[in-house]
Design a protein around this motif. Structure first.
Motif, mmCIF file in Angstrom:
data_model
loop_
_atom_site.group_PDB
_atom_site.id
_atom_site.type_symbol
_atom_site.label_atom_id
_atom_site.label_comp_id
_atom_site.label_asym_id
_atom_site.label_seq_id
_atom_site.Cartn_x
_atom_site.Cartn_y
_atom_site.Cartn_z
ATOM 1 N N ILE A 182 0.866 -1.180 0.000
ATOM 2 C CA ILE A 182 0.000 0.000 0.000
ATOM 3 C C ILE A 182 0.905 1.233 0.000
ATOM 4 C CG2 ILE A 182 -1.663 1.326 1.374
ATOM 5 C CD1 ILE A 182 -2.895 -1.121 0.043
ATOM 6 N N GLU A 183 0.527 2.241 -0.743
ATOM 7 C CA GLU A 183 1.350 3.448 -0.829
ATOM 8 C C GLU A 183 1.091 4.417 0.322
ATOM 9 O OE1 GLU A 183 3.873 4.644 -3.392
ATOM 10 O OE2 GLU A 183 3.884 2.522 -2.893
ATOM 11 N N ASN A 184 -0.168 4.589 0.693
ATOM 12 C CA ASN A 184 -0.460 5.575 1.736
ATOM 13 C C ASN A 184 -1.721 5.206 2.498
ATOM 14 O OD1 ASN A 184 -1.944 6.336 -0.745
ATOM 15 N ND2 ASN A 184 -2.725 8.006 0.510
ATOM 16 N N ILE A 185 -1.756 5.661 3.727
ATOM 17 C CA ILE A 185 -2.918 5.509 4.600
ATOM 18 C C ILE A 185 -3.478 6.914 4.856
ATOM 19 C CG2 ILE A 185 -3.701 4.819 6.895
ATOM 20 C CD1 ILE A 185 -2.969 2.448 5.117
ATOM 21 N N ASN A 186 -4.807 7.035 4.801
ATOM 22 C CA ASN A 186 -5.476 8.341 4.921
ATOM 23 C C ASN A 186 -5.020 9.241 3.765
ATOM 24 O OD1 ASN A 186 -6.682 7.401 7.312
ATOM 25 N ND2 ASN A 186 -5.039 8.214 8.582
ATOM 26 N N GLY A 187 -4.942 10.547 4.005
ATOM 27 C CA GLY A 187 -4.368 11.440 3.001
ATOM 28 C C GLY A 187 -5.309 11.953 1.932
ATOM 29 N N GLN A 188 -6.613 12.017 2.220
ATOM 30 C CA GLN A 188 -7.590 12.564 1.277
ATOM 31 C C GLN A 188 -8.484 13.557 2.033
ATOM 32 O OE1 GLN A 188 -6.735 10.851 -1.681
ATOM 33 N NE2 GLN A 188 -5.415 9.809 -0.195
ATOM 34 N N CYS A 189 -9.243 14.337 1.289
ATOM 35 C CA CYS A 189 -10.178 15.289 1.913
ATOM 36 C C CYS A 189 -11.435 15.407 1.067
ATOM 37 C CB CYS A 189 -9.607 16.708 1.984
ATOM 38 S SG CYS A 189 -8.000 16.914 2.682
ATOM 39 N N ILE A 190 -12.490 15.854 1.711
ATOM 40 C CA ILE A 190 -13.628 16.400 0.970
ATOM 41 C C ILE A 190 -13.433 17.910 0.949
ATOM 42 C CG2 ILE A 190 -16.114 16.788 0.918
ATOM 43 C CD1 ILE A 190 -16.504 14.084 2.233
ATOM 44 N N THR A 191 -13.357 18.457 -0.241
ATOM 45 C CA THR A 191 -13.168 19.897 -0.430
ATOM 46 C C THR A 191 -14.373 20.459 -1.160
ATOM 47 O OG1 THR A 191 -10.766 19.699 -0.491
ATOM 48 C CG2 THR A 191 -11.712 21.643 -1.533
ATOM 49 N N LEU A 192 -14.855 21.597 -0.710
ATOM 50 C CA LEU A 192 -16.000 22.260 -1.334
ATOM 51 C C LEU A 192 -15.603 23.646 -1.828
ATOM 52 C CD1 LEU A 192 -18.861 21.436 1.217
ATOM 53 C CD2 LEU A 192 -18.313 20.215 -0.898
ATOM 54 N N ALA A 193 -16.336 24.130 -2.813
ATOM 55 C CA ALA A 193 -16.129 25.490 -3.318
ATOM 56 C C ALA A 193 -16.433 26.498 -2.216
ATOM 57 C CB ALA A 193 -17.026 25.736 -4.525
ATOM 58 N N MET A 194 -15.739 27.626 -2.252
ATOM 59 C CA MET A 194 -15.898 28.633 -1.200
ATOM 60 C C MET A 194 -17.337 29.113 -1.058
ATOM 61 S SD MET A 194 -13.016 28.855 0.260
ATOM 62 C CE MET A 194 -13.454 30.209 1.344
ATOM 63 N N LYS A 195 -18.085 29.084 -2.141
ATOM 64 C CA LYS A 195 -19.470 29.559 -2.070
ATOM 65 C C LYS A 195 -20.343 28.662 -1.197
ATOM 66 C CE LYS A 195 -20.933 27.225 -6.351
ATOM 67 N NZ LYS A 195 -21.461 27.423 -7.722
ATOM 68 N N HIS A 196 -19.821 27.470 -0.848
ATOM 69 C CA HIS A 196 -20.593 26.533 -0.030
ATOM 70 C C HIS A 196 -20.105 26.479 1.415
ATOM 71 C CE1 HIS A 196 -22.646 25.241 -3.572
ATOM 72 N NE2 HIS A 196 -21.607 24.634 -4.110
ATOM 73 N N LYS A 197 -19.379 27.503 1.856
ATOM 74 C CA LYS A 197 -18.802 27.433 3.203
ATOM 75 C C LYS A 197 -19.861 27.421 4.302
ATOM 76 C CE LYS A 197 -17.861 32.420 3.477
ATOM 77 N NZ LYS A 197 -16.781 33.437 3.641
#
Length: 455
Positions: A182-197
Motif C-alpha cells: 500500500i502506498e499511503n494511509i489516509n491522506g484525502q479530503c472532501i473539499t467544497l467550493a468557497m461559495k458553499h462554506k
C-alpha cells in the motif's frame, strides 16, 4: 477591530513556519538532504561490510583476530584487497539472483499518495537496489491502467481497488494483478467550493456535482459511504463525476463542480489558490483507510522475480523513510518539481507534516493526516469488495477472501519487511467506518446492513 485572516496572511505564516530544514540542524533543505543521504549511504555500506565480514569469518574469534590485525585500516579497505566491494554491494542490493531487467518504467499520478514511488527516484532508493527506474507522470487512472496492462509500464501507482477490478475484469479484460504494498494511509479530503462554506451539513448537498478520481477508487467508496450515512443517495441526489486529480482545482474554479473527494495535495492546492476549503479529512470517515497502492501484473512478477523483489524492497524502504515525521519536509522538496508533482513545496509540506490551512482562516494540526504504512491487509481488500458489491459494480456471489489473498499480498509484504529488518504489523486490523465496525469474516452481512445500496 481585529482584522480577519486572509488566505495570503495564512500562507505568509506557513512560509515562516516551514523555513530552514526538516530537523533544524541545517541551513537549508538541500543541506539536510545531502547529510541524510550521506548518513543512509554510510549505514548501507556498513551493513554490506558486516555481512561480508561475517561470511568470510563465521567464528567470532576469527573476526576479532582479523579486525585486530588490520589495525587502523578501514574494514572496507581491508576487504577490498580480497573482494571487489563495489560488485559485492550491487549483488547485495540485488538479492539472491541477478536482476532480469534493470531499466524500468513505473507510472504515477501526480498526487501525494504516490510519495514512496516518486521520492524513491530523486532520493536514490531505486539505485540502491541496483535499478534504473524512470518514474513517468501520467494524466489519469485509465491511462495508468491501460499502459500497465499493455506493458508500457512495468509497474505502477494505482488506486488500491484498481488491481482488484483489473483482476476481476471490471472495466477491462481480466488480468491477474497484485498489490504487494500500500502506498499511503489516509491522506484525502472532501473539499467544497468557497461559495458553499455555509453548507457544512451534507443534507444540504442535494443537486451538488461532486468529483472523484475514478470509479474504482477509495474516493468513490468513501464519498458514497459518507453521503449515504447522511441520507443522501449518491446516485439519485447528487452527480458523481470522474475527474483526473490534476484537473480538479481548475474544474472547481470554473464552477463545473461543487466539490470533490480527492488526494490531499489537490485539496490543499484548492485552499492555496483560494477556490475551496477543506470540509473534512478522509480519516474522519475511516481513520486508517488505504488509498493507493504499488501494483504490478502477475506476469511481470513471475517473469522478473528478482527485478520485482528489488523494486518492492525500494518501495518498502522508501515507505519506511517517508513514515518518519522528521523526513517529511525533505520529501516535500524532493517531490515538488515539475516532473513530479509540480506543486509549491509549502502545499506539500502542509499535507505531509499535517500542519495545514483549512481555507476558512484556521490552521489545523494532525500528524496522521497521511501516513505511509505499506502492509496490504486482506481486510482492506475485503472491505473494498463489499463496496463494489454494495454499489452494483459486481453482481452475484463474491469470493471475498479468495480474491483478497490473490491480489493483496500480505504474506509476501511481511516477509520482505522482515528481510529488511523492519517489523511487519499483526495480520489483522480493526476497521471502523463512521462508527460502524467491519467484520471481514461476514462481508455479505455487512453489505446487507446498509439502507442505501444497489444490490
Amino acid at each position: 477591530m481585529r482584522r480577519s485572516m486572509t488566505s495570503k496572511d495564512t500562507f505568509r505564516r506557513f512560509s515562516r513556519l516551514f523555513s530552514g530544514c526538516a530537523c533544524g540542524r541545517h541551513r537549508s533543505a538541500a543541506e539536510h538532504e545531502a547529510a541524510a543521504r550521506a548518513s543512509e549511504e554510510a549505514r548501507y555500506g556498513s551493513l554490506v561490510e558486516k555481512t561480508v565480514l561475517q561470511a568470510l569469518f563465521p567464528q567470532d574469534a576469527h573476526r576479532r583476530a582479523f579486525l585486530k590485525a588490520i589495525g587502523g585500516t578501514t574494514v572496507a579497505a581491508a576487504l577490498a584487497q580480497f573482494l571487489p566491494m563495489g560488485m559485492v554491494t550491487e549483488a547485495f542490493a540485488q538479492g539472491t539472483g541477478p536482476i532480469e531487467k534493470k531499466d524500468l518504467k513505473v507510472g504515477f499520478i501526480p498526487i501525494t499518495c504516490a510519495t514512496p514511488i516518486i521520492m524513491a527516484h530523486p532520493l536514490g532508493f531505486y539505485t540502491k537496489q541496483g535499478l534504473n527506474v524512470d518514474v513517468v507522470k501520467t494524466a489519469g487512472w485509465a491511462v495508468v491502467r491501460d499502459k500497465t496492462i499493455n506493458k508500457e509500464y512495468d509497474a505502477a501507482h494505482m488506486l488500491s481497488p484498481m488491481p482488484i477490478a483489473i483482476s476481476m475484469g471490471l472495466g477491462s479484460n481480466p488480468i491477474p494483478f497484485s498489490v504487494p504494498a500500500i502506498e499511503n494511509i489516509n491522506g484525502q479530503c472532501i473539499t467544497l467550493a468557497m461559495k458553499h462554506k455555509d453548507k457544512r451539513d451534507p443534507k444540504d448537498w442535494k443537486g451538488f456535482k461532486l468529483a472523484i478520481p475514478f470509479d474504482y477508487s477509495m474516493h468513490n467508496y468513501l464519498l458514497r459511504y459518507y453521503l449515504a450515512e447522511h441520507g443522501i443517495d449518491p446516485d439519485a441526489d447528487v452527480q458523481l463525476r470522474s475527474v483526473p486529480p490534476p484537473e480538479m482545482v481548475a474544474n472547481l474554479r470554473a464552477e463545473n463542480i461543487d466539490g470533490f473527494l480527492a488526494p490531499d495535495n489537490v485539496c490543499q492546492r484548492a485552499v492555496y489558490d483560494g477556490v475551496g476549503f477543506i470540509h473534512i479529512l478522509s480519516k474522519e470517515i475511516w481513520d486508517g483507510h488505504p488509498c493507493c497502492s504499488f501494483s504490478a501484473s502477475k506476469e511481470f512478477v513471475t517473469t522478473n522475480p528478482n527485478t520485482y523483489a528489488a523494486l518492492l524492497r525500494a518501495i518498502i524502504d522508501a515507505s519506511a523513510y517517508a513514515q518518519k515525521p522528521e523526513n517529511r519536509k525533505q520529501i516535500a522538496e524532493a517531490i515538488a518539481p515539475a516532473n513530479y508533482l509540480n506543486a509549491p513545496p509549502v502545499v506539500l509540506e502542509q499535507v505531509l507534516t499535517g500542519t495545514y490551512a483549512d481555507g476558512l482562516g484556521n490552521i489545523k494540526k494532525d500528524p496522521n493526516r497521511v501516513t505511509f504504512e505499506p502492509f496490504p491487509y486482506d481486510s482492506f481488500a475485503i472491505w473494498i469488495l463489499t463496496q463494489m458489491k454494495r454499489w452494483g459494480q459486481v453482481k452475484g456471489d463474491v469470493d471475498y477472501a479468495g480474491i483478497a489473498k490473490q491480489v493483496f499480498l500480505a504474506t509476501e509484504c511481511a516477509a520482505v519487511m522482515k528481510d529488511m529488518g523492519l517489523t511487519p504489523p499483526a495480520p489483522t486490523k480493526t476497521i471502523v467506518v463512521m462508527g460502524k465496525p467491519f467484520d471481514p469474516a461476514k462481508p455479505d452481512a455487512y453489505v446487507e446492513s446498509f439502507a442505501i445500496k444497489r444490490t
